[in-house]
Design a protein around this motif. Sequence first.
Motif, PDB file in Angstrom:
ATOM      1  N   MET A   1       0.894  -1.134  -0.255  1.00 46.69           N
ATOM      2  CA  MET A   1       0.043  -0.002   0.156  1.00 46.69           C
ATOM      3  C   MET A   1       0.819   1.209   0.001  1.00 46.69           C
ATOM      4  O   MET A   1       0.307   2.368   0.001  1.00 46.69           O
ATOM      5  N   PRO A   5      -0.812   3.889  -6.746  1.00 47.21           N
ATOM      6  CA  PRO A   5      -0.555   4.169  -8.354  1.00 47.21           C
ATOM      7  C   PRO A   5      -1.203   5.350  -8.699  1.00 47.21           C
ATOM      8  O   PRO A   5      -1.786   6.092  -8.231  1.00 47.21           O
ATOM      9  N   PRO A  59      -3.395 -14.763   4.117  1.00 44.04           N
ATOM     10  CA  PRO A  59      -3.578 -15.161   2.779  1.00 44.04           C
ATOM     11  C   PRO A  59      -2.955 -14.367   1.690  1.00 44.04           C
ATOM     12  O   PRO A  59      -2.888 -14.461   0.504  1.00 44.04           O
ATOM     13  N   THR A  60      -2.214 -13.258   2.269  1.00 49.44           N
ATOM     14  CA  THR A  60      -1.452 -12.301   1.335  1.00 49.44           C
ATOM     15  C   THR A  60      -0.302 -12.120   1.576  1.00 49.44           C
ATOM     16  O   THR A  60       0.340 -12.846   2.367  1.00 49.44           O
ATOM     17  N   SER A  61       0.523 -11.239   1.169  1.00 49.97           N
ATOM     18  CA  SER A  61       1.825 -10.782   1.548  1.00 49.97           C
ATOM     19  C   SER A  61       1.998  -9.559   1.525  1.00 49.97           C
ATOM     20  O   SER A  61       1.442  -8.658   0.978  1.00 49.97           O
ATOM     21  N   HIS A  63       5.500  -6.436   1.927  1.00 54.20           N
ATOM     22  CA  HIS A  63       6.723  -6.373   1.613  1.00 54.20           C
ATOM     23  C   HIS A  63       7.599  -5.301   2.751  1.00 54.20           C
ATOM     24  O   HIS A  63       6.862  -4.555   3.183  1.00 54.20           O
ATOM     25  N   THR A 168      -5.308  -3.029   6.572  1.00 51.83           N
ATOM     26  CA  THR A 168      -4.048  -3.268   5.996  1.00 51.83           C
ATOM     27  C   THR A 168      -2.878  -2.582   7.153  1.00 51.83           C
ATOM     28  O   THR A 168      -1.821  -2.880   6.950  1.00 51.83           O
TER      29      THR A 168
ATOM     30  N   ALA B  17      -5.247  -8.196   1.246  1.00 52.83           N
ATOM     31  CA  ALA B  17      -3.965  -7.810   0.726  1.00 52.83           C
ATOM     32  C   ALA B  17      -3.299  -6.476   0.786  1.00 52.83           C
ATOM     33  O   ALA B  17      -4.281  -5.762   0.596  1.00 52.83           O
ATOM     34  N   SER B  18      -2.184  -6.288   0.783  1.00 51.54           N
ATOM     35  CA  SER B  18      -1.538  -4.992   0.630  1.00 51.54           C
ATOM     36  C   SER B  18      -0.428  -4.889   0.080  1.00 51.54           C
ATOM     37  O   SER B  18       0.423  -4.452   0.371  1.00 51.54           O
ATOM     38  N   ALA B  19      -0.537  -5.514  -1.035  1.00 49.71           N
ATOM     39  CA  ALA B  19       0.699  -5.913  -1.859  1.00 49.71           C
ATOM     40  C   ALA B  19       1.214  -4.390  -2.482  1.00 49.71           C
ATOM     41  O   ALA B  19       0.546  -3.528  -2.380  1.00 49.71           O
ATOM     42  N   HIS B  20       1.893  -4.665  -3.511  1.00 48.60           N
ATOM     43  CA  HIS B  20       2.416  -3.375  -4.505  1.00 48.60           C
ATOM     44  C   HIS B  20       1.274  -2.986  -5.503  1.00 48.60           C
ATOM     45  O   HIS B  20       0.923  -1.895  -5.588  1.00 48.60           O
ATOM     46  N   LYS B  21       0.617  -3.917  -5.801  1.00 50.10           N
ATOM     47  CA  LYS B  21       0.159  -3.647  -7.228  1.00 50.10           C
ATOM     48  C   LYS B  21      -1.267  -4.465  -7.383  1.00 50.10           C
ATOM     49  O   LYS B  21      -1.216  -5.808  -7.419  1.00 50.10           O
ATOM     50  N   PRO B  41       1.886  -9.868  -6.083  1.00 48.03           N
ATOM     51  CA  PRO B  41       2.546 -11.008  -5.441  1.00 48.03           C
ATOM     52  C   PRO B  41       1.709 -11.890  -4.778  1.00 48.03           C
ATOM     53  O   PRO B  41       2.267 -12.893  -4.354  1.00 48.03           O
ATOM     54  N   GLY B  42       0.556 -12.002  -4.747  1.00 45.61           N
ATOM     55  CA  GLY B  42      -0.325 -12.790  -4.123  1.00 45.61           C
ATOM     56  C   GLY B  42      -1.570 -12.286  -3.407  1.00 45.61           C
ATOM     57  O   GLY B  42      -1.508 -11.116  -2.945  1.00 45.61           O
ATOM     58  N   GLY B  43      -2.629 -13.108  -3.423  1.00 43.70           N
ATOM     59  CA  GLY B  43      -3.706 -12.449  -2.928  1.00 43.70           C
ATOM     60  C   GLY B  43      -4.765 -12.003  -3.763  1.00 43.70           C
ATOM     61  O   GLY B  43      -4.639 -11.493  -4.876  1.00 43.70           O
ATOM     62  N   HIS B  90      -5.451   1.242  -3.869  1.00 40.52           N
ATOM     63  CA  HIS B  90      -5.060   0.475  -5.146  1.00 40.52           C
ATOM     64  C   HIS B  90      -6.291   0.587  -6.016  1.00 40.52           C
ATOM     65  O   HIS B  90      -7.472   0.124  -5.722  1.00 40.52           O
TER      66      HIS B  90
END
Lengths: 208, 203
Positions: A1, A5, A59-61, A63, A168, B17-21, B41-43, B90
Motif C-alpha cells: 500500500m 498508483p 492469505p496475502t503478502s 513487503h 492493512t 492484501a496489501s501488496a504493491h500492485k 505478488p499474491g492474494g 489500489h
Amino acid sequence: MAHIPDGVLSAPVLAAGMAVTLGGCALGLRKLDHDKIPQTAVLSSVFFVASLVHFPVGPTSVHLILNGLVGVALGWAAFPAILVALLLQAVLFGFGGLVVLGVNAMNMAIPALLSYALFAAFARGGNRKLALLGAGLAGGLGVMLTAIMVAGSLALSGKEFDAAAKLTLFAHLPVMAIEAAFTVAAVGLLLRVKPEFLGIAAPEGSYA
Amino acid sequence: MLRAATILTALCVAAPASAHKLKVFATAIGADISGYGYFAPGGRAQDSDVTVTTDGKVVATLRTSSEGEFAFTAKSRTDHIFSVDAGDGHVATYRIAADELPETLGAGGVAQTPLAGTQQRPQILPLGPTPMSAAEIRAMVEQGVAHQLRPLREQIDAWQEKLWLHDILGGIGYIVGLAGLAFWLSANRKLKSAGPAIREARR
C-alpha cells in the motif's frame, strides 16, 4: 500500500507531494557530502531491492519498506536516495505510478527523516543500548508513519479509507516488527565496526 | 523472535492484501464477462468495488466476492472497462474490447435474439433434425475458443508481473551510475572552488 498508483490522488495532493519532494531532494543533495555518495547509493539500492522481499501475512503478502533504516543511515540524503529507488521501482517493476512519484517519495522520505531525528536523539549520548533502542523505534516508526501518510494522502484526495484499508495497517504490524529488528541488527553492526557511517558524533571507544 | 513472528502472523490472518500492485483480469465467454481483481505478488481483492463503464458511462457497480471474483453480462457490443478499487489506494482497470463480445449483441445496447444452446460446448454440436445456422455455429466456436484460451490469457496477464533478475540488476546498475555522476559533479565543483591552486600544482 505504500506505493500509490496513478489516477488515485487529486491534483492538489500531487502538486504538494511534488513540491515537498523537490525541496527535500534539493536540500538532501546540497547536504550530501562527497564521502557519503557511496553510502547513499548503497542504501538506495537496499531500499530498491527491499520491496521485493515479501512475507506471507495470512492469505496475502506484505513487503519490506526499510525507509527507517535508510533514514537512520543517511539523514537528509534519504530524500534523493528514496526518490531514485522509487523511480526505478516504478519504471522497472511497475510499483506505484510516475505522476504520484512525488507523493510516494514524500510519504516514505518524511518518515525516514523523522526516524533519523529519533535515532539521533537516542544515540547522542554514546550509550550502545540506548542507541539500539532508538534504532528499533526508528525502524518501526518509518513503516508506521508511512502507513499514516498514505492514509492521509488518500483522505485528502477525497478517498475514504475504508474498513479493508484500515486492516492493512494491521497487516503492517509484522513489517514494523521485522524492520525494527532489521534496523537494530544493522545499526548494532555499524556501531561496532564503523560508527562514523551513521553520522553521529561520538567520542572514541563509545558504543562498546 | 521466531515465536513473536509466528504470533504476529497468526494475528494478521484475516488481513486483506496489501501488496504493491492491484491487477484486474477478465474474459468474456459469450456475453458473460467474468473476472477477478488480484494483487501482483499474491492474494485477491476481496470485497472491493467494481465499476463497469461503457462509452464513458457507468453501467453497473459490482462488488467482488471473498475470492475477488465478479461477473457481469454485457448488454451491448461495446468496450467494457472494469475498474476495481481495493479501497486502500489500489485501483486497477481492465478493458474487454467490443471484439471479444458476441456479434449477436447490438452495438446500440439491446440484445438481439439469444442463442439456442448457449450453455453447450462446441464439441457436442447437435447435428439433429434442425441444422444450425452458420452464425450460430460461429458463435459457439467463438465461445469454446474463449473458454479454452482463458487459462492461457490468465497466465500471460500474471506473467507480466514476473520480476526479472535483469530488472533488479539493471536498477542497481542505474544507482551505481548515478553515484558515479554525483562523484563527478562534486569533484568538478571541488576542482572549481580550488581551481587556481590545483591548476598551478598540475603545472
